[in-house]
Design an enzyme around this catalytic site. Structure first.
Site, short mmCIF file in Angstrom:
data_model
loop_
_atom_site.label_atom_id
_atom_site.label_comp_id
_atom_site.label_asym_id
_atom_site.label_seq_id
_atom_site.Cartn_x
_atom_site.Cartn_y
_atom_site.Cartn_z
N ARG A 1 34.56 -23.69 15.25
CA ARG A 1 33.97 -23.80 13.62
C ARG A 1 33.86 -24.99 13.20
O ARG A 1 32.56 -25.25 12.59
CB ARG A 1 35.35 -23.18 12.93
N TYR B 1 30.65 -9.79 -5.78
CA TYR B 1 29.99 -11.07 -5.31
C TYR B 1 28.90 -11.36 -6.02
O TYR B 1 28.66 -12.41 -6.68
CB TYR B 1 30.05 -11.40 -3.81
N ASP C 1 29.26 -12.26 8.56
CA ASP C 1 30.04 -11.97 7.46
C ASP C 1 29.22 -11.08 6.44
O ASP C 1 27.96 -11.07 6.46
CB ASP C 1 30.03 -13.54 6.74
N ARG D 1 39.55 -9.58 11.17
CA ARG D 1 39.59 -11.03 11.49
C ARG D 1 40.29 -11.92 12.46
O ARG D 1 40.87 -12.86 12.36
CB ARG D 1 40.17 -11.93 9.97
N ARG E 1 40.96 -18.40 11.71
CA ARG E 1 41.35 -19.81 11.79
C ARG E 1 43.02 -19.97 12.28
O ARG E 1 43.52 -20.95 12.25
CB ARG E 1 41.46 -20.42 10.24
O1 CP3 Z 1 37.09 -11.29 13.17
C1 CP3 Z 1 36.44 -10.84 12.30
O2 CP3 Z 1 37.10 -9.70 11.83
C2 CP3 Z 1 35.17 -10.79 12.26
C3 CP3 Z 1 34.51 -11.67 11.26
C4 CP3 Z 1 34.33 -11.36 9.78
C5 CP3 Z 1 34.32 -12.45 8.81
N1 CP3 Z 1 34.19 -11.94 7.57
C6 CP3 Z 1 34.29 -13.82 9.33
C7 CP3 Z 1 34.78 -14.74 8.35
C8 CP3 Z 1 34.41 -10.26 9.05
C9 CP3 Z 1 34.65 -8.60 9.51
C10 CP3 Z 1 34.28 -10.71 7.46
C11 CP3 Z 1 34.29 -9.62 6.33
C12 CP3 Z 1 34.05 -10.26 5.06
N2 CP3 Z 1 33.82 -11.25 4.46
C13 CP3 Z 1 34.75 -9.35 4.14
C14 CP3 Z 1 35.49 -8.04 4.27
C15 CP3 Z 1 36.73 -7.62 4.98
C16 CP3 Z 1 37.88 -8.61 3.99
O3 CP3 Z 1 38.63 -9.54 4.78
O4 CP3 Z 1 38.09 -7.98 3.01
C17 CP3 Z 1 34.85 -10.06 2.97
C18 CP3 Z 1 35.46 -9.76 1.82
C19 CP3 Z 1 34.03 -11.35 3.22
C20 CP3 Z 1 33.79 -12.47 2.32
C21 CP3 Z 1 34.25 -13.69 2.57
N3 CP3 Z 1 33.97 -14.47 3.90
C22 CP3 Z 1 35.38 -14.67 2.10
C23 CP3 Z 1 36.15 -14.09 1.03
C24 CP3 Z 1 35.59 -15.77 2.84
C25 CP3 Z 1 36.38 -16.94 2.63
C26 CP3 Z 1 37.64 -16.44 3.20
C27 CP3 Z 1 38.64 -17.54 3.36
O5 CP3 Z 1 39.64 -17.38 3.88
O6 CP3 Z 1 38.20 -18.71 3.21
C28 CP3 Z 1 34.82 -15.54 4.05
C29 CP3 Z 1 34.71 -16.78 5.13
C30 CP3 Z 1 34.92 -16.03 6.44
N4 CP3 Z 1 34.38 -15.08 7.02
C31 CP3 Z 1 36.05 -16.85 7.30
C32 CP3 Z 1 35.87 -15.89 8.58
C33 CP3 Z 1 36.68 -16.21 9.89
C34 CP3 Z 1 36.72 -17.90 6.94
C35 CP3 Z 1 35.77 -19.17 6.87
C36 CP3 Z 1 35.93 -20.15 7.90
O7 CP3 Z 1 36.17 -20.12 9.00
O8 CP3 Z 1 35.66 -21.39 7.41
#
Ligand code: CP3
Length: 343
Positions: free
Chosen positions: A36, A149, A73, A23, A27
């Site tokens: 974003r 999910y 994602d 990640r 944010r």
């Molecule tokens: O920088 C990186 O690592 C690349 C981008 C990346 C994202 N999601 C962007 C993202 C990666 C590798 C993921 C993988 C992902 N997404 C996983 C597996 C990795 C882990 O963290 O366990 C999972 C379970 C998801 C599903 C997911 N996507 C969730 C649960 C959420 C919400 C989390 C939150 O903090 O709100 C997301 C959204 C998401 N994907 C964000 C980012 C940067 C945050 C949302 C935003 O910026 O508005």
């Protein structure tokens, strides 16, 4: 590409420990938030290849990390296959739960190629703009994590509904698994074809799988994905991340043809260094929450990880994603400590 990341993933321990953070585009960076906020809908943001490239590049420019991970994602896969995935600010991802395996129909598999082509474009543009020595990672969710999910419709504390299916609907789980495996292979193929240097498979909720079902639900599906990728001509090294499976790492490393294993922060690095097969590169595993306070305690924890893995191929990372409240200065501190380390 011959940078330290890929050389290390290939098994050489060169004295330099490559770094990237899960990640890393996120944010905790004001630069990320600015881009974003220009695209209120998270899925449209992921599918805007120019914006995806911009935020993928940000942490490389800022911290000089050794690998970029394409901004995308894992839930784009169910979205592409017509599950109504949406991201609700403050709540996280939501979708209507499936009630039968047929709700995630294999008839929709062709949608992956058409609807997720922007991820391929983003990879191409990103690869073209990155320095040669930096690696570009593609990724997907592992089948079980995607299935949680699909069944729960959201993130969950204990994944009780998905686990009930494991016992009550084994046939349906098998059917669902086949579709999710094929969908995952197609998503990874898009990324491999367009220039990803390595691929990572996130099984973020593998810890919820009962130990006696791990082989069926975590290990075999991961291996099937890799076998299919190879059959279809993609040779990129794969990093597996079966989060929270403890001693199950031994079977995973033994039975899945991975180049690297992502370790969560629950794994003792001293144990891992001693017990995981030496031909597999270890990646991890600082507790992301240690970065919030930073300082001496973070430093000690980093040193312990570096020392434990001093004699083997190791890519530094966190045990899970970096959190939004992380002070940027603590990321600089982490990078300078690791770059200054010599085993
Ligand atoms: O920088 C990186 O690592 C690349 C981008 C990346 C994202 N999601 C962007 C993202 C990666 C590798 C993921 C993988 C992902 N997404 C996983 C597996 C990795 C882990 O963290 O366990 C999972 C379970 C998801 C599903 C997911 N996507 C969730 C649960 C959420 C919400 C989390 C939150 O903090 O709100 C997301 C959204 C998401 N994907 C964000 C980012 C940067 C945050 C949302 C935003 O910026 O508005």
């Amino acid at each position: 590409m011959t940078g330290s990341f890929l050389t290390t993933l290939d098994g050489s321990s060169s004295g330099v420990t490559p770094i990237w953070l899960m990640r890393q585009a996120g944010r905790y960076l004001v630069e990320y938030k600015a881009v974003r906020n220009s695209e209120p809908d998270f899925i449209s943001f992921c599918l805007n290849s120019d914006k995806a490239v911009e935020v993928t590049q940000q942490p490389i420019d800022k911290f000089d990390f050794d690998a970029a991970i394409i901004f995308s994602d894992i839930l784009l896969v169910p979205w592409a296959m017509n599950r109504n995935v949406r991201f609700v600010p403050g709540t996280g991802p939501l979708m209507d739960p499936i009630t039968a395996a047929s709700d995630f129909s294999p008839n929709n598999l062709d949608l992956i190629g058409s609807k997720l082509s922007p991820v391929g474009e983003a990879i191409q543009k990103c690869r073209a703009g990155l320095a040669n020595k930096k690696a570009l990672l593609g990724f997907a969710g592992a089948p079980w994590t995607i299935i949680t999910y699909l069944i729960e419709g959201q993130s969950s504390r204990d994944f009780a509904n998905a686990r009930k299916w494991l016992w009550h609907n084994d046939r349906q789980i098998e059917e669902l698994m086949d579709t999710v495996i094929e969908a995952t292979v197609r998503f990874l193929e898009i990324q491999a074809r367009n220039g990803a240097d390595a691929l990572m498979l996130f099984d973020s909720w593998a810890s919820a799988v009962p130990a006696d079902r791990r082989d069926q639900i975590v290990i075999k599906p991961a291996q099937k994905i890799i076998t299919e990728l190879r059959k279809r001509g993609h040779q990129q090294p794969v990093i597996g991340f079966p989060k929270g499976i403890g001693e199950g790492l031994l079977a995973y490393c033994d039975q899945v043809d991975i180049a690297g294993i992502g370790l969560d922060h629950g794994v003792d690095p001293v144990w891992a260094a001693k017990n995981l097969p030496s031909h597999i590169t270890v990646q991890g595993n600082l507790d992301p929450l240690s970065l919030i306070d930073g300082g001496e305690m973070m430093k000690t924890s980093i040193s312990r990880i570096l020392d434990a893995f001093a004699d083997r191929a190791h890519i530094f990372n966190l045990g899970h994603g970096i959190t939004p409240e992380t002070p940027v200065q603590h990321v600089y501190d982490l990078v300078s400590q690791i770059r200054g380390y010599s085993a």
